[in-house]
Scaffold this motif. Structure first.
Motif, PDB file in Angstrom:
ATOM      1  N   GLN A   1      -1.986  -6.937  -5.361  1.00 50.73           N
ATOM      2  CA  GLN A   1      -2.123  -5.914  -4.326  1.00 50.73           C
ATOM      3  C   GLN A   1      -2.539  -6.602  -3.030  1.00 50.73           C
ATOM      4  O   GLN A   1      -3.485  -7.378  -3.026  1.00 50.73           O
ATOM      5  CB  GLN A   1      -3.191  -4.892  -4.740  1.00 50.73           C
TER       6      GLN A   1
ATOM      7  N   LYS B   1       6.380  -1.087  -1.688  1.00 48.29           N
ATOM      8  CA  LYS B   1       6.192  -0.802  -0.264  1.00 48.29           C
ATOM      9  C   LYS B   1       7.372  -1.291   0.571  1.00 48.29           C
ATOM     10  O   LYS B   1       7.723  -0.689   1.588  1.00 48.29           O
ATOM     11  CB  LYS B   1       4.891  -1.459   0.229  1.00 48.29           C
TER      12      LYS B   1
ATOM     13  N   GLY C   1       1.586  -4.351  -0.149  1.00 43.18           N
ATOM     14  CA  GLY C   1       1.339  -3.320  -1.145  1.00 43.18           C
ATOM     15  C   GLY C   1       1.296  -3.916  -2.536  1.00 43.18           C
ATOM     16  O   GLY C   1       0.964  -5.077  -2.724  1.00 43.18           O
TER      17      GLY C   1
END
Length: 142
Positions: A65, A93, A70
């Motif tokens: 992450q 993302k 993302g």
């Protein structure tokens, strides 16, 4: 050797030494990490599975992450029976999801043979260090 402490055998019991792990049909190692940099903190977790039954197979999954990208997931499967590496990369993302397939290198040319020799030397060095560290381990204690 920390990985040995995190590995679990088929029956779910924790194994204490690499020698004990070698007797099991597969090994699982889980990991977590955090990386703190001023510009981009990162964290993640993953799993490594080694299957020794029949033709060896290795499965590696990492989930990370970061604020910029993302959640990202990478899965790698090495199948020695088909001599193929499969890779799946997911970056939600960025709306990316890609599967790739690579054949193992033939290993017959001089460059590949030198690389294999280097890997064997490194493996022997690691095994020696692990063996030395195992001598001082106390097992079965909290």
């Amino acid at each position: 050797f920390l990985l040995a402490l995190l590995a679990s055998a088929e029956d779910g019991a924790k194994t204490d030494t690499l020698a004990e792990m070698a007797k099991e049909p597969y090994m699982h190692i889980g990991y977590e990490y955090q990386l703190h940099r001023a510009t981009m903190p990162r964290s993640g977790e993953g799993d490594l599975w080694l299957n020794y039954e029949g033709q060896p197979k290795i499965s590696l999954q990492g989930v990370a992450q970061s604020p910029k990208f993302g959640k990202g997931t990478i899965r790698i499967l090495l199948d020695s029976a088909t001599k193929t590496m499969y890779v799946r990369i997911e970056l939600a993302k960025l709306h990316r999801d890609q599967c790739l397939k690579y054949p193992f290198p033939a290993g017959t040319d001089e460059k590949d043979q030198k690389r294999l020799q280097t890997l064997k030397v490194r493996q022997e060095r690691i095994q020696k260090v692990v063996h030395e560290e195992e001598k001082g381990w106390e097992t079965g204690k909290d």
